[in-house]
Design an enzyme around this catalytic site. Structure first.
Site, PDB file in Angstrom:
ATOM      1  N   LYS A 180       0.834  -1.139   0.006  1.00 42.71           N
ATOM      2  CA  LYS A 180       0.147   0.011   0.065  1.00 42.71           C
ATOM      3  C   LYS A 180       1.091   1.184  -0.074  1.00 42.71           C
ATOM      4  CE  LYS A 180      -3.644  -2.300   2.412  1.00 42.71           C
ATOM      5  NZ  LYS A 180      -4.823  -2.232   3.411  1.00 42.71           N
ATOM      6  N   TYR A 220     -12.307  -2.285  -3.454  1.00 43.47           N
ATOM      7  CA  TYR A 220     -12.951  -2.736  -2.175  1.00 43.47           C
ATOM      8  C   TYR A 220     -14.391  -2.361  -2.178  1.00 43.47           C
ATOM      9  CZ  TYR A 220      -8.383  -1.377  -0.092  1.00 43.47           C
ATOM     10  OH  TYR A 220      -7.094  -1.439   0.401  1.00 43.47           O
ATOM     11  N   ASN A 227      -1.948  -0.097   6.758  1.00 50.70           N
ATOM     12  CA  ASN A 227      -1.692  -1.197   7.430  1.00 50.70           C
ATOM     13  C   ASN A 227      -0.667  -2.185   6.475  1.00 50.70           C
ATOM     14  OD1 ASN A 227      -3.517  -2.352   5.657  1.00 50.70           O
ATOM     15  ND2 ASN A 227      -4.515  -3.546   7.231  1.00 50.70           N
ATOM     16  N   HIS A 272      -1.843  -5.406   1.238  1.00 43.26           N
ATOM     17  CA  HIS A 272      -3.151  -6.265   1.009  1.00 43.26           C
ATOM     18  C   HIS A 272      -2.865  -7.443   0.556  1.00 43.26           C
ATOM     19  CE1 HIS A 272      -7.117  -6.980  -0.331  1.00 43.26           C
ATOM     20  NE2 HIS A 272      -6.465  -7.238  -1.506  1.00 43.26           N
ATOM     21  N   GLU A 313      -9.384 -10.191  -7.966  1.00 43.85           N
ATOM     22  CA  GLU A 313      -8.301  -9.047  -7.814  1.00 43.85           C
ATOM     23  C   GLU A 313      -7.178  -9.118  -8.871  1.00 43.85           C
ATOM     24  OE1 GLU A 313      -7.278  -9.494  -3.699  1.00 43.85           O
ATOM     25  OE2 GLU A 313      -9.143  -8.596  -2.803  1.00 43.85           O
TER      26      GLU A 313
HETATM   27  P1  CMP Z   1      -7.388  -5.017   3.755  1.00 44.10           P
HETATM   28  O1  CMP Z   1      -7.735  -6.018   4.466  1.00 44.10           O
HETATM   29  O2  CMP Z   1      -5.890  -4.970   2.935  1.00 44.10           O
HETATM   30  O3  CMP Z   1      -8.528  -4.184   2.976  1.00 44.10           O
HETATM   31  C1  CMP Z   1      -9.642  -3.652   3.690  1.00 44.10           C
HETATM   32  C2  CMP Z   1      -8.888  -2.374   4.630  1.00 44.10           C
HETATM   33  O4  CMP Z   1      -9.843  -1.649   5.267  1.00 44.10           O
HETATM   34  C3  CMP Z   1      -8.098  -3.232   5.466  1.00 44.10           C
HETATM   35  O5  CMP Z   1      -6.870  -3.963   4.952  1.00 44.10           O
HETATM   36  C4  CMP Z   1      -7.801  -2.080   6.576  1.00 44.10           C
HETATM   37  O6  CMP Z   1      -6.739  -1.160   6.050  1.00 44.10           O
HETATM   38  C5  CMP Z   1      -8.925  -1.229   6.379  1.00 44.10           C
HETATM   39  N1  CMP Z   1      -9.896  -1.273   7.720  1.00 44.10           N
HETATM   40  C6  CMP Z   1     -10.547  -2.354   8.024  1.00 44.10           C
HETATM   41  N2  CMP Z   1     -11.151  -2.277   8.963  1.00 44.10           N
HETATM   42  C7  CMP Z   1     -11.146  -0.734   9.398  1.00 44.10           C
HETATM   43  C8  CMP Z   1     -11.748   0.012  10.365  1.00 44.10           C
HETATM   44  N3  CMP Z   1     -12.489  -0.253  11.202  1.00 44.10           N
HETATM   45  N4  CMP Z   1     -11.253   1.292  10.184  1.00 44.10           N
HETATM   46  C9  CMP Z   1     -10.561   1.842   9.488  1.00 44.10           C
HETATM   47  N5  CMP Z   1      -9.787   0.843   8.313  1.00 44.10           N
HETATM   48  C10 CMP Z   1     -10.146  -0.397   8.386  1.00 44.10           C
END
Ligand code: CMP
Length: 143
Positions: free
Chosen positions: A9, A49, A112, A115, A126
């Site tokens: 990311k 998403y 984070n 992905h 994807e």
């Molecule tokens: P990822 O699983 O890559 O794709 C969905 C993303 O949404 C996840 O990583 C997190 O970065 C983000 N995410 C999931 N839950 C939350 C939340 N409660 N608040 C903010 N971001 C979130």
């Protein structure tokens, strides 16, 4: 051979973590079959998403993933989908264990680092969203 879609990311790209992340998957024994550094359009972000549409963090999610270049990859290997998710660690870096990518490098949930597809169907979806078939390579046995 199973394939998955992994993406460093914008936070991971800007913190120069691409090389370290690639090394982890190479060392595990997986093969990189496609990769590109790219900007994600708002349209592509919304498609990627789609399952989160309507959630309170959706706008933040789209804004973040379109905020800078990402490094999109396709990896292959035995059980690569499940194993790469273990290597990434839990979504929230606060809960991700040390030794995992998010546990070692992640700071907050919405930033984070990486992905990864969460199942066979999402991996296929994807991969085709981000790559044309001719952008993916085939390996032939050299030895
Ligand atoms: P990822 O699983 O890559 O794709 C969905 C993303 O949404 C996840 O990583 C997190 O970065 C983000 N995410 C999931 N839950 C939350 C939340 N409660 N608040 C903010 N971001 C979130």
């Amino acid at each position: 051979m199973e394939r998955t879609f992994l993406m460093v990311k914008p936070d991971g790209v800007q913190r120069n973590l691409m090389g370290k992340i690639i090394a982890r998957f190479e060392e595990k024994g997986f093969q990189l079959v496609g990769a590109k550094l790219m900007h994600i359009s708002e349209d592509l972000a919304e498609q990627h998403y789609a399952e989160h549409k309507g959630k309170p963090f959706f706008t933040q999610l789209v804004d973040f993933i379109t905020s800078g270049p990402v490094f999109a990859m396709v990896w292959q290997g035995e059980e690569v989908i499940a194993k790469s998710r273990i290597m990434m660690g839990k979504t929230d870096p606060l809960e991700a264990l040390p030794g995992t990518i998010r546990g070692d490098f992640g700071v907050v949930k919405h930033k984070n680092i990486i992905h990864g597809s969460d199942g066979k169907e999402s991996a296929q979806r994807e991969i085709s969203l981000f790559f044309d078939e001719e952008e993916l390579v085939e390996y032939h046995k050299l030895l």
